[in-house]
Design a protein around this motif. Sequence first.
Motif, PDB file in Angstrom:
ATOM      1  N   GLU A 189       0.827  -1.208   0.000  1.00 31.53           N
ATOM      2  CA  GLU A 189       0.000   0.000   0.000  1.00 31.53           C
ATOM      3  C   GLU A 189       0.862   1.258   0.000  1.00 31.53           C
ATOM      4  O   GLU A 189       0.619   2.196  -0.765  1.00 31.53           O
ATOM      5  CB  GLU A 189      -0.915  -0.003   1.229  1.00 31.53           C
ATOM      6  N   VAL A 190       1.881   1.281   0.843  1.00 30.72           N
ATOM      7  CA  VAL A 190       2.767   2.443   0.934  1.00 30.72           C
ATOM      8  C   VAL A 190       3.520   2.648  -0.378  1.00 30.72           C
ATOM      9  O   VAL A 190       3.580   3.757  -0.919  1.00 30.72           O
ATOM     10  CB  VAL A 190       3.748   2.289   2.114  1.00 30.72           C
ATOM     11  N   LEU A 191       4.108   1.580  -0.895  1.00 31.90           N
ATOM     12  CA  LEU A 191       4.872   1.673  -2.135  1.00 31.90           C
ATOM     13  C   LEU A 191       3.975   2.010  -3.319  1.00 31.90           C
ATOM     14  O   LEU A 191       4.390   2.733  -4.226  1.00 31.90           O
ATOM     15  CB  LEU A 191       5.626   0.378  -2.388  1.00 31.90           C
ATOM     16  N   GLY A 192       2.750   1.497  -3.312  1.00 27.14           N
ATOM     17  CA  GLY A 192       1.806   1.831  -4.373  1.00 27.14           C
ATOM     18  C   GLY A 192       1.525   3.325  -4.397  1.00 27.14           C
ATOM     19  O   GLY A 192       1.484   3.948  -5.463  1.00 27.14           O
ATOM     20  N   GLY A 193       1.358   3.898  -3.221  1.00 25.05           N
ATOM     21  CA  GLY A 193       1.145   5.345  -3.137  1.00 25.05           C
ATOM     22  C   GLY A 193       2.350   6.126  -3.614  1.00 25.05           C
ATOM     23  O   GLY A 193       2.227   7.132  -4.321  1.00 25.05           O
ATOM     24  N   ARG A 194       3.528   5.663  -3.235  1.00 22.41           N
ATOM     25  CA  ARG A 194       4.763   6.325  -3.670  1.00 22.41           C
ATOM     26  C   ARG A 194       4.902   6.262  -5.185  1.00 22.41           C
ATOM     27  O   ARG A 194       5.260   7.245  -5.836  1.00 22.41           O
ATOM     28  CB  ARG A 194       5.955   5.668  -2.998  1.00 22.41           C
ATOM     29  N   LEU A 195       4.587   5.094  -5.756  1.00 20.81           N
ATOM     30  CA  LEU A 195       4.676   4.934  -7.206  1.00 20.81           C
ATOM     31  C   LEU A 195       3.669   5.830  -7.913  1.00 20.81           C
ATOM     32  O   LEU A 195       3.991   6.480  -8.906  1.00 20.81           O
ATOM     33  CB  LEU A 195       4.466   3.466  -7.584  1.00 20.81           C
ATOM     34  N   GLU A 196       2.451   5.901  -7.393  1.00 21.98           N
ATOM     35  CA  GLU A 196       1.448   6.782  -7.984  1.00 21.98           C
ATOM     36  C   GLU A 196       1.915   8.232  -7.972  1.00 21.98           C
ATOM     37  O   GLU A 196       1.723   8.955  -8.954  1.00 21.98           O
ATOM     38  CB  GLU A 196       0.125   6.640  -7.247  1.00 21.98           C
ATOM     39  N   ASN A 197       2.528   8.669  -6.867  1.00 18.73           N
ATOM     40  CA  ASN A 197       3.042  10.039  -6.797  1.00 18.73           C
ATOM     41  C   ASN A 197       4.131  10.275  -7.834  1.00 18.73           C
ATOM     42  O   ASN A 197       4.144  11.318  -8.499  1.00 18.73           O
ATOM     43  CB  ASN A 197       3.592  10.333  -5.395  1.00 18.73           C
TER      44      ASN A 197
END
Length: 64
Positions: A32-40
Motif C-alpha cells: 500500500e505504501v509503495l503503491g502510493g509512492r509509485l502513484e506520486n
Amino acid sequence: MSEFAAELRARVDEVDAELRVMRQAFDHHAVEVLGGRLENLLRIADRHGVDVRYAGGGPAGGTG
C-alpha cells in the motif's frame, strides 16, 4: 535525456522493483505504501512530460 528525467525513471524503477518484492512477500502494508509512492512518482512524471511506462523494461504503475 535530462538529469531530472533520468532520476525520475530510476526512482520509478526502484519503487516498482521493491513493490514486486513486497507483493511476493505478501506484505500488504508495504504494498500500500509503495503503491502510493509509485502513484506520486507517476503523477510527477506525467506533469513534466516524462515517459516512465517502461523505464526498467517492465510496465510501471501496476499498483493493484
